[in-house]
Design a protein around this motif. Structure first.
Motif, PDB file in Angstrom:
ATOM      1  N   THR A  68     -11.692  -4.454  -3.679  1.00  0.00           N
ATOM      2  CA  THR A  68     -11.982  -3.410  -2.551  1.00  0.00           C
ATOM      3  C   THR A  68     -12.422  -3.407  -1.421  1.00  0.00           C
ATOM      4  O   THR A  68     -12.872  -4.435  -0.576  1.00  0.00           O
ATOM      5  CB  THR A  68     -13.190  -2.905  -3.593  1.00  0.00           C
ATOM      6  OG1 THR A  68     -12.998  -2.540  -4.776  1.00  0.00           O
ATOM      7  CG2 THR A  68     -13.726  -1.772  -3.151  1.00  0.00           C
ATOM      8  N   HIS A  98      -7.089  -2.838  -4.243  1.00  0.00           N
ATOM      9  CA  HIS A  98      -5.915  -3.654  -4.155  1.00  0.00           C
ATOM     10  C   HIS A  98      -6.009  -4.673  -5.060  1.00  0.00           C
ATOM     11  O   HIS A  98      -6.627  -5.835  -5.755  1.00  0.00           O
ATOM     12  CB  HIS A  98      -5.862  -4.442  -2.955  1.00  0.00           C
ATOM     13  CG  HIS A  98      -4.819  -5.440  -2.750  1.00  0.00           C
ATOM     14  ND1 HIS A  98      -4.603  -6.888  -2.758  1.00  0.00           N
ATOM     15  CD2 HIS A  98      -3.236  -4.471  -2.660  1.00  0.00           C
ATOM     16  CE1 HIS A  98      -3.157  -6.747  -2.892  1.00  0.00           C
ATOM     17  NE2 HIS A  98      -2.519  -5.571  -2.042  1.00  0.00           N
ATOM     18  N   ARG A  99      -5.472  -4.125  -6.844  1.00  0.00           N
ATOM     19  CA  ARG A  99      -4.904  -4.403  -8.449  1.00  0.00           C
ATOM     20  C   ARG A  99      -4.647  -5.848  -7.816  1.00  0.00           C
ATOM     21  O   ARG A  99      -4.826  -7.070  -8.329  1.00  0.00           O
ATOM     22  CB  ARG A  99      -4.324  -3.147  -8.193  1.00  0.00           C
ATOM     23  CG  ARG A  99      -4.627  -2.499  -8.491  1.00  0.00           C
ATOM     24  CD  ARG A  99      -3.214  -1.564  -9.781  1.00  0.00           C
ATOM     25  NE  ARG A  99      -4.155   0.193 -10.096  1.00  0.00           N
ATOM     26  CZ  ARG A  99      -3.648   0.998  -9.692  1.00  0.00           C
ATOM     27  NH1 ARG A  99      -2.510   0.713  -8.058  1.00  0.00           N
ATOM     28  NH2 ARG A  99      -3.737   1.980  -9.312  1.00  0.00           N
ATOM     29  N   TYR A 157       0.652  -1.257  -0.228  1.00  0.00           N
ATOM     30  CA  TYR A 157       0.328  -0.021  -0.232  1.00  0.00           C
ATOM     31  C   TYR A 157       0.744   0.918  -0.374  1.00  0.00           C
ATOM     32  O   TYR A 157       1.555   1.285   0.696  1.00  0.00           O
ATOM     33  CB  TYR A 157      -1.013   0.317   1.451  1.00  0.00           C
ATOM     34  CG  TYR A 157      -2.105   1.677   1.808  1.00  0.00           C
ATOM     35  CD1 TYR A 157      -2.905   1.241   0.650  1.00  0.00           C
ATOM     36  CD2 TYR A 157      -1.077   2.213   2.269  1.00  0.00           C
ATOM     37  CE1 TYR A 157      -3.576   1.658   1.428  1.00  0.00           C
ATOM     38  CE2 TYR A 157      -2.754   3.378   2.298  1.00  0.00           C
ATOM     39  CZ  TYR A 157      -3.426   3.329   1.815  1.00  0.00           C
ATOM     40  OH  TYR A 157      -3.914   4.227   2.391  1.00  0.00           O
ATOM     41  N   PRO A 158       0.840   2.447  -0.438  1.00  0.00           N
ATOM     42  CA  PRO A 158      -0.435   2.810  -1.370  1.00  0.00           C
ATOM     43  C   PRO A 158       0.037   2.350  -3.090  1.00  0.00           C
ATOM     44  O   PRO A 158      -0.886   2.736  -4.158  1.00  0.00           O
ATOM     45  CB  PRO A 158      -0.570   4.259  -1.483  1.00  0.00           C
ATOM     46  CG  PRO A 158       0.641   4.567  -1.349  1.00  0.00           C
ATOM     47  CD  PRO A 158       1.139   3.535  -0.383  1.00  0.00           C
ATOM     48  N   ASP A 159       1.024   1.723  -3.380  1.00  0.00           N
ATOM     49  CA  ASP A 159       2.075   1.516  -4.630  1.00  0.00           C
ATOM     50  C   ASP A 159       0.380   0.318  -5.189  1.00  0.00           C
ATOM     51  O   ASP A 159       0.284   1.060  -6.680  1.00  0.00           O
ATOM     52  CB  ASP A 159       2.872   1.266  -4.682  1.00  0.00           C
ATOM     53  CG  ASP A 159       4.359   2.113  -4.592  1.00  0.00           C
ATOM     54  OD1 ASP A 159       3.938   3.411  -3.748  1.00  0.00           O
ATOM     55  OD2 ASP A 159       5.030   1.689  -3.527  1.00  0.00           O
ATOM     56  N   SER A 160       0.272   0.034  -4.800  1.00  0.00           N
ATOM     57  CA  SER A 160      -0.706  -1.377  -5.356  1.00  0.00           C
ATOM     58  C   SER A 160      -1.716  -1.230  -5.331  1.00  0.00           C
ATOM     59  O   SER A 160      -3.191  -1.818  -5.756  1.00  0.00           O
ATOM     60  CB  SER A 160      -0.172  -2.163  -5.143  1.00  0.00           C
ATOM     61  OG  SER A 160      -0.765  -3.279  -4.157  1.00  0.00           O
ATOM     62  N   CYS A 161      -2.621   0.081  -5.266  1.00  0.00           N
ATOM     63  CA  CYS A 161      -4.300   0.521  -4.832  1.00  0.00           C
ATOM     64  C   CYS A 161      -4.100   1.417  -5.209  1.00  0.00           C
ATOM     65  O   CYS A 161      -3.758   2.412  -4.984  1.00  0.00           O
ATOM     66  CB  CYS A 161      -4.140   0.276  -3.025  1.00  0.00           C
ATOM     67  SG  CYS A 161      -3.414  -0.892  -1.796  1.00  0.00           S
ATOM     68  N   ARG A 162      -5.854   1.647  -5.632  1.00  0.00           N
ATOM     69  CA  ARG A 162      -6.893   2.938  -5.757  1.00  0.00           C
ATOM     70  C   ARG A 162      -6.801   3.132  -4.671  1.00  0.00           C
ATOM     71  O   ARG A 162      -8.044   2.459  -3.805  1.00  0.00           O
ATOM     72  CB  ARG A 162      -7.753   2.651  -6.738  1.00  0.00           C
ATOM     73  CG  ARG A 162      -6.951   1.981  -7.881  1.00  0.00           C
ATOM     74  CD  ARG A 162      -7.022   2.896  -9.519  1.00  0.00           C
ATOM     75  NE  ARG A 162      -7.862   4.630  -9.026  1.00  0.00           N
ATOM     76  CZ  ARG A 162      -8.042   5.332  -9.980  1.00  0.00           C
ATOM     77  NH1 ARG A 162      -7.761   4.607 -11.521  1.00  0.00           N
ATOM     78  NH2 ARG A 162      -9.175   6.267 -10.211  1.00  0.00           N
ATOM     79  N   VAL A 163      -6.662   4.302  -4.307  1.00  0.00           N
ATOM     80  CA  VAL A 163      -7.246   4.972  -2.767  1.00  0.00           C
ATOM     81  C   VAL A 163      -8.685   6.384  -2.489  1.00  0.00           C
ATOM     82  O   VAL A 163      -7.904   7.111  -3.790  1.00  0.00           O
ATOM     83  CB  VAL A 163      -6.602   5.129  -1.802  1.00  0.00           C
ATOM     84  CG1 VAL A 163      -6.586   5.605  -0.565  1.00  0.00           C
ATOM     85  CG2 VAL A 163      -5.421   4.340  -1.414  1.00  0.00           C
ATOM     86  N   LYS A 164      -9.564   6.294  -2.340  1.00  0.00           N
ATOM     87  CA  LYS A 164     -10.381   7.177  -2.265  1.00  0.00           C
ATOM     88  C   LYS A 164     -11.648   7.070  -1.333  1.00  0.00           C
ATOM     89  O   LYS A 164     -11.812   6.589  -0.301  1.00  0.00           O
ATOM     90  CB  LYS A 164     -11.674   6.832  -3.347  1.00  0.00           C
ATOM     91  CG  LYS A 164     -12.526   8.080  -3.844  1.00  0.00           C
ATOM     92  CD  LYS A 164     -12.618   8.758  -4.363  1.00  0.00           C
ATOM     93  CE  LYS A 164     -13.240   9.957  -4.598  1.00  0.00           C
ATOM     94  NZ  LYS A 164     -12.820  11.173  -5.398  1.00  0.00           N
ATOM     95  N   ILE A 181     -10.042   1.160  -0.851  1.00  0.00           N
ATOM     96  CA  ILE A 181      -8.621   0.807  -1.103  1.00  0.00           C
ATOM     97  C   ILE A 181      -9.475  -0.139  -2.307  1.00  0.00           C
ATOM     98  O   ILE A 181     -10.130  -1.367  -1.786  1.00  0.00           O
ATOM     99  CB  ILE A 181      -8.290   0.467  -0.066  1.00  0.00           C
ATOM    100  CG1 ILE A 181      -7.730   1.240   0.960  1.00  0.00           C
ATOM    101  CG2 ILE A 181      -6.922  -0.363  -1.052  1.00  0.00           C
ATOM    102  CD1 ILE A 181      -6.983   1.052   2.116  1.00  0.00           C
TER     103      ILE A 181
END
Length: 98
Positions: free
Chosen positions: A34, A28-29, A11-18, A26
């Motif tokens: 999610t 998690h790619r 985290y957060p490199d492999s995640c989309r965060v909102k 989150i």
């Protein structure tokens, strides 16, 4: 034999965060999963992203960041959240020999 476990995260490199209504969403790619996270979990992930840590070290860093005293309750909360994060695949452990 390792006495402690060192926790790591991608985290957060492999995640989309909102941020959504006080929670953190989150995606998690790597797992395609999610997660909705509430405090203090996003802070824990950010601290682990900076530096992998044992549960005890993470509890100390989290308490310092949030302005709380490090006590048994704080240690227990961090330990329980780490178990949940491990089960969710957002953190993993490795032996810590130091």
């Amino acid at each position: 034999m390792a006495r402690y476990r060192l926790y790591r995260t991608d985290y957060p490199d492999s995640c989309r965060v909102k941020a959504v209504d006080g929670l953190v969403l989150i995606f998690h790619r790597p797992s395609g999963t999610t997660h909705f996270l509430d405090a203090p979990v996003p802070d824990m992930l950010l601290l682990l992203a900076e530096t992998p840590a044992t549960a005890e070290a993470l509890a100390g860093r989290l308490c310092a960041k949030l302005g709380f005293a490090l006590d048994d309750e704080a240690r227990e909360v961090v330990s329980r959240r780490l178990v949940e994060l491990s089960a969710a695949g957002l953190v993993w452990t490795e032996p810590c020999t130091a």
